[in-house]
Design an enzyme around this catalytic site. Structure first.
Site, mmCIF file in Angstrom:
data_model
loop_
_atom_site.group_PDB
_atom_site.id
_atom_site.type_symbol
_atom_site.label_atom_id
_atom_site.label_comp_id
_atom_site.label_asym_id
_atom_site.label_seq_id
_atom_site.Cartn_x
_atom_site.Cartn_y
_atom_site.Cartn_z
ATOM 1 N N ARG A 151 24.349 31.898 -17.078
ATOM 2 C CA ARG A 151 25.749 31.779 -16.645
ATOM 3 C C ARG A 151 25.953 32.032 -15.147
ATOM 4 O O ARG A 151 27.019 31.821 -14.614
ATOM 5 C CB ARG A 151 26.628 32.735 -17.463
ATOM 6 C CG ARG A 151 26.941 32.204 -18.843
ATOM 7 C CD ARG A 151 27.708 33.226 -19.658
ATOM 8 N NE ARG A 151 26.822 34.266 -20.178
ATOM 9 C CZ ARG A 151 27.258 35.413 -20.696
ATOM 10 N NH1 ARG A 151 28.554 35.681 -20.731
ATOM 11 N NH2 ARG A 151 26.407 36.308 -21.156
ATOM 12 N N TYR A 156 19.545 48.471 -18.479
ATOM 13 C CA TYR A 156 19.575 47.014 -18.381
ATOM 14 C C TYR A 156 19.518 46.606 -16.908
ATOM 15 O O TYR A 156 20.203 47.206 -16.067
ATOM 16 C CB TYR A 156 20.887 46.453 -18.963
ATOM 17 C CG TYR A 156 21.014 46.472 -20.475
ATOM 18 C CD1 TYR A 156 20.017 46.975 -21.301
ATOM 19 C CD2 TYR A 156 22.166 45.946 -21.068
ATOM 20 C CE1 TYR A 156 20.166 46.970 -22.680
ATOM 21 C CE2 TYR A 156 22.318 45.935 -22.443
ATOM 22 C CZ TYR A 156 21.316 46.451 -23.250
ATOM 23 O OH TYR A 156 21.470 46.436 -24.596
ATOM 24 N N GLY A 157 18.756 45.564 -16.634
ATOM 25 C CA GLY A 157 18.637 45.085 -15.254
ATOM 26 C C GLY A 157 19.937 44.540 -14.689
ATOM 27 O O GLY A 157 20.095 44.422 -13.479
ATOM 28 N N ASN A 213 27.111 39.054 -15.844
ATOM 29 C CA ASN A 213 26.594 37.822 -16.453
ATOM 30 C C ASN A 213 26.914 36.583 -15.641
ATOM 31 O O ASN A 213 26.259 35.563 -15.771
ATOM 32 C CB ASN A 213 27.145 37.655 -17.867
ATOM 33 C CG ASN A 213 26.669 38.777 -18.774
ATOM 34 O OD1 ASN A 213 25.476 38.978 -18.939
ATOM 35 N ND2 ASN A 213 27.602 39.542 -19.307
ATOM 36 N N ARG A 266 19.600 30.621 47.428
ATOM 37 C CA ARG A 266 20.349 29.453 46.985
ATOM 38 C C ARG A 266 20.371 28.437 48.124
ATOM 39 O O ARG A 266 20.213 28.795 49.294
ATOM 40 C CB ARG A 266 21.768 29.832 46.562
ATOM 41 C CG ARG A 266 22.589 30.473 47.649
ATOM 42 C CD ARG A 266 23.872 31.077 47.089
ATOM 43 N NE ARG A 266 24.662 31.639 48.185
ATOM 44 C CZ ARG A 266 25.524 32.633 48.047
ATOM 45 N NH1 ARG A 266 25.682 33.231 46.885
ATOM 46 N NH2 ARG A 266 26.213 33.066 49.080
ATOM 47 N N THR A 326 16.700 42.426 -27.813
ATOM 48 C CA THR A 326 16.527 43.666 -27.039
ATOM 49 C C THR A 326 15.502 44.610 -27.668
ATOM 50 O O THR A 326 14.772 45.309 -26.949
ATOM 51 C CB THR A 326 17.873 44.401 -26.890
ATOM 52 O OG1 THR A 326 18.502 44.483 -28.185
ATOM 53 C CG2 THR A 326 18.811 43.671 -25.945
ATOM 54 N N LYS A 340 19.145 42.207 24.453
ATOM 55 C CA LYS A 340 18.004 42.296 23.536
ATOM 56 C C LYS A 340 16.909 43.133 24.151
ATOM 57 O O LYS A 340 16.592 42.970 25.336
ATOM 58 C CB LYS A 340 17.473 40.897 23.241
ATOM 59 C CG LYS A 340 16.371 40.893 22.196
ATOM 60 C CD LYS A 340 15.276 39.861 22.448
ATOM 61 C CE LYS A 340 14.320 40.280 23.544
ATOM 62 N NZ LYS A 340 13.115 39.443 23.639
ATOM 63 N N ALA A 392 15.036 43.317 -18.518
ATOM 64 C CA ALA A 392 15.461 42.336 -17.515
ATOM 65 C C ALA A 392 14.865 40.963 -17.784
ATOM 66 O O ALA A 392 14.632 40.187 -16.871
ATOM 67 C CB ALA A 392 15.060 42.817 -16.127
HETATM 68 C C1 UD1 Z 1 23.644 44.122 -26.027
HETATM 69 C C2 UD1 Z 1 23.773 45.040 -27.250
HETATM 70 C C3 UD1 Z 1 25.266 45.256 -27.549
HETATM 71 C C4 UD1 Z 1 25.957 45.811 -26.336
HETATM 72 C C5 UD1 Z 1 25.730 44.914 -25.129
HETATM 73 C C6 UD1 Z 1 26.271 45.579 -23.886
HETATM 74 C C7 UD1 Z 1 21.861 44.525 -28.652
HETATM 75 C C8 UD1 Z 1 21.400 43.837 -29.872
HETATM 76 N N1 UD1 Z 1 23.152 44.413 -28.379
HETATM 77 O O1 UD1 Z 1 24.162 42.857 -26.429
HETATM 78 O O2 UD1 Z 1 25.401 46.144 -28.640
HETATM 79 O O3 UD1 Z 1 27.348 45.923 -26.611
HETATM 80 O O4 UD1 Z 1 24.334 44.693 -24.921
HETATM 81 O O5 UD1 Z 1 26.218 44.698 -22.812
HETATM 82 O O6 UD1 Z 1 21.079 45.172 -27.985
HETATM 83 N N2 UD1 Z 1 16.976 41.267 -22.814
HETATM 84 C C9 UD1 Z 1 15.608 41.143 -22.710
HETATM 85 N N3 UD1 Z 1 14.933 40.447 -23.677
HETATM 86 C C10 UD1 Z 1 15.554 39.892 -24.735
HETATM 87 C C11 UD1 Z 1 16.971 40.023 -24.828
HETATM 88 C C12 UD1 Z 1 17.649 40.721 -23.860
HETATM 89 O O7 UD1 Z 1 14.984 41.629 -21.780
HETATM 90 O O8 UD1 Z 1 14.870 39.290 -25.582
HETATM 91 C C13 UD1 Z 1 17.685 42.021 -21.780
HETATM 92 C C14 UD1 Z 1 18.660 41.191 -20.979
HETATM 93 O O9 UD1 Z 1 18.043 40.691 -19.797
HETATM 94 C C15 UD1 Z 1 19.746 42.198 -20.638
HETATM 95 C C16 UD1 Z 1 19.722 43.167 -21.798
HETATM 96 O O10 UD1 Z 1 18.468 43.007 -22.421
HETATM 97 O O11 UD1 Z 1 19.455 42.913 -19.458
HETATM 98 C C17 UD1 Z 1 20.872 42.896 -22.786
HETATM 99 O O12 UD1 Z 1 20.690 41.641 -23.384
HETATM 100 P P1 UD1 Z 1 21.912 40.731 -23.817
HETATM 101 O O13 UD1 Z 1 21.377 39.508 -24.457
HETATM 102 O O14 UD1 Z 1 22.852 40.557 -22.706
HETATM 103 O O15 UD1 Z 1 22.563 41.655 -24.949
HETATM 104 P P2 UD1 Z 1 23.968 41.480 -25.608
HETATM 105 O O16 UD1 Z 1 23.908 40.388 -26.617
HETATM 106 O O17 UD1 Z 1 25.007 41.378 -24.584
HETATM 107 CA CA CA Z 2 25.014 40.933 -22.277
#
Ligand code: UD1
Ligand code: CA
Length: 454
Positions: free
Chosen positions: A15, A100-101, A225, A438, A79, A349, A9
């Site tokens: 966005r 994912y968060g 997003n 009154r 990630t 209330k 997260a």
């Molecule tokens: C990622 C996957 C992709 C998948 C997609 C699905 C990778 C490299 N790619 O891509 O294959 O199809 O999700 O939605 O994993 N986050 C962190 N720290 C970071 C980067 C990201 O905590 O340094 C967290 C983000 O907050 C988010 C999640 O990881 O919750 C996914 O990150 P995001 O950058 O959206 O990944 P995608 O490029 O969409």
């Molecule tokens: Ca994403």
């Protein structure tokens, strides 16, 4: 072997165009991260790690779940890097599930096969077939259908971009193996990031099977997003919850126009009209009817009670066979017995209202104990506040409060007493008698209406 869940997260969520961090954006009244945490809890995780980023203090302050181990990822390097920050705190024999968060709708039963894959010695991945997979990582399989790697959209060639099986990002693996694989990640790719997805290639090279399990529906793996996707996810959740209520026996005038932001339970033959918002813990007993545009928060409604349009309730307990509204407001600790009538522009209330009592028009009842069979005339006010303290009003059984009475608390109206219309009652009114307070009516002879100044 037990389960450790890591929720990624740390992403910025630019966005969203919002001051509120992405994972705190409310979905059905609960932050996105709260939904993911609920999933984590229902999978009975032994420990839950949330990887958060810069400016994440706001997230930590808002999400007070004491079972979270917060892990700071100061720089968002991908990630894989994000997960690596949490791994030192996880024992090698744990199963690690990565969530994912910003992916809030995945059900525990959809994730279970990933955990089973780990038990069987594999890596478990959640994938999804998409009509338009652009932007997603793609699951690359060999000629016998085995997963060999994941390629990110930005790194994929034209042929790979035709693959319609997308990576959801959610995966599970044994902690000890993950640690080894994560340490081998490189960032020589289009985005210059440490991709978690690259562990698949390394696992396969190590002879570990990678099992891609397909999600039963796209909705469960939708990521949020921007506000458009937030609304889409909200619509899915609204639809599912409306369906649950209908399967419990409720009739919904339009399932797309009921918002359920909490735990709602219904009896049989409940009817809910359009634009109703149900928040927190709401219970509607058998035969309850909720009119259009009602907002009910943490409220219990007894059997066969009807709320007419535009009522607002908050922490109220309403007995059976009551009529409420239209335009009634029941505030915290309003407790209504059975057969109570609360009409338009009436506010209650912190008061108990006895069986069969009525306040049908333009009335405020606060800090009051009202007996049964009481009639409260239009425009009555329990004057409960002296500017510093709140005081109690007591109204005995079968009392009749004349219209426009000001009951200045603390004050008590005896059983069967009447107060005259327009009375300002400052002393106790005895039982069974008419009390008037009154000014005597006068008529001025020779009085003239003022003329308008030219
Ligand atoms: C990622 C996957 C992709 C998948 C997609 C699905 C990778 C490299 N790619 O891509 O294959 O199809 O999700 O939605 O994993 N986050 C962190 N720290 C970071 C980067 C990201 O905590 O340094 C967290 C983000 O907050 C988010 C999640 O990881 O919750 C996914 O990150 P995001 O950058 O959206 O990944 P995608 O490029 O969409
Ligand atoms: Ca994403």
């Amino acid at each position: 072997m037990s389960l450790s869940i890591v929720i990624l997260a740390a992403g910025q969520g630019k966005r969203m165009n919002s001051k509120l961090p992405k994972v705190l954006q409310p979905l059905a009244g609960v932050p996105l991260l709260g939904h993911v945490l609920n999933t984590a809890h229902s999978l009975k995780a032994a420990d839950i790690h949330v990887v958060y980023g810069h400016g994440g203090e706001q997230v930590r302050a808002a999400i007070t779940d004491p079972s979270i181990n917060w892990v700071l990822q100061a720089q968002q390097l991908g990630t894989g890097h994000a997960l690596a920050q949490a791994m030192p705190q996880i024992a090698d024999d744990q199963t690690v599930l990565v969530l994912y968060g910003d992916v809030p709708l995945t059900r525990p039963q959809t994730l279970q096969p990933l955990l089973d894959a780990v038990t069987a010695g594999s890596v478990g991945l959640l994938s999804v077939k998409l009509n338009d997979p652009s932007g997603y990582g793609r699951i690359v399989r060999n000629n016998v259908g085995r997963v060999v790697r994941i390629v990110e959209h930005k790194d994929a060639n034209t042929k790979e971009r035709l693959i319609d099986e997308a990576n959801t990002g959610l995966l599970a693996a044994r902690a000890g193996q993950l640690k080894q694989w994560l340490s081998q990640l490189k960032n020589d790719n289009a985005q210059g990031e440490y991709y978690l997805t690259d562990i698949v290639t390394i696992a396969v090279r190590d002879g570990v099977n990678v099992e891609a399990v397909q999600a039963p529906s796209e909705a469960e793996v939708l990521g949020v997003n921007d506000k458009v996707q937030l609304a889409e996810v909200e619509a899915h959740l609204r639809g599912w919850r409306a369906k649950e209520l209908m399967l419990q026996g409720a009739t919904l005038a339009d399932p797309a126009r009921v918002d359920i932001r909490g735990e709602v339970t219904v009896g049989k033959d409940v009817f809910i009209d359009v634009n109703v918002v149900l928040v927190g813990r709401v219970h509607l007993a058998d035969g309850v009817r909720i009119g259009p545009n009602c907002y009910l928060k943490d409220t219990e409604v007894g059997a066969a009670t009807e709320l007419f349009p535009n009522c607002v309730t908050d922490r109220a307990v309403i007995g059976p066979e009551c009529n409420i509204g239209p335009f009634a407001r029941l505030r915290p600790e309003a407790r209504l017995a059975d057969h109570v009538h609360i009409g338009n522009f009436v506010e209650i209330k912190k008061s108990n209202i006895g069986s069969g009592s009525k306040a049908n028009h333009l009335t405020y009842v606060g800090d009051a104990q009202v007996g049964s069979g009481v009639n409260i005339g239009a425009g009555t006010v329990t004057v409960n506040y002296d500017g510093a303290n709140k005081w109690q009003t007591e109204i005995g059984d079968n009392a009749f409060i004349g219209s426009g009475s000001m009951l200045v608390a603390p004050v008590s109206i005896g059983a069967g007493a009447n107060t005259g219309a327009g009375s300002t009652i400052t002393k106790d009114a005895p039982a069974g008698k008419l009390t008037l307070a009154r000014a005597r009516q006068v008529t001025l002879d020779g009085w003239k209406r003022p003329n308008k100044k030219s």
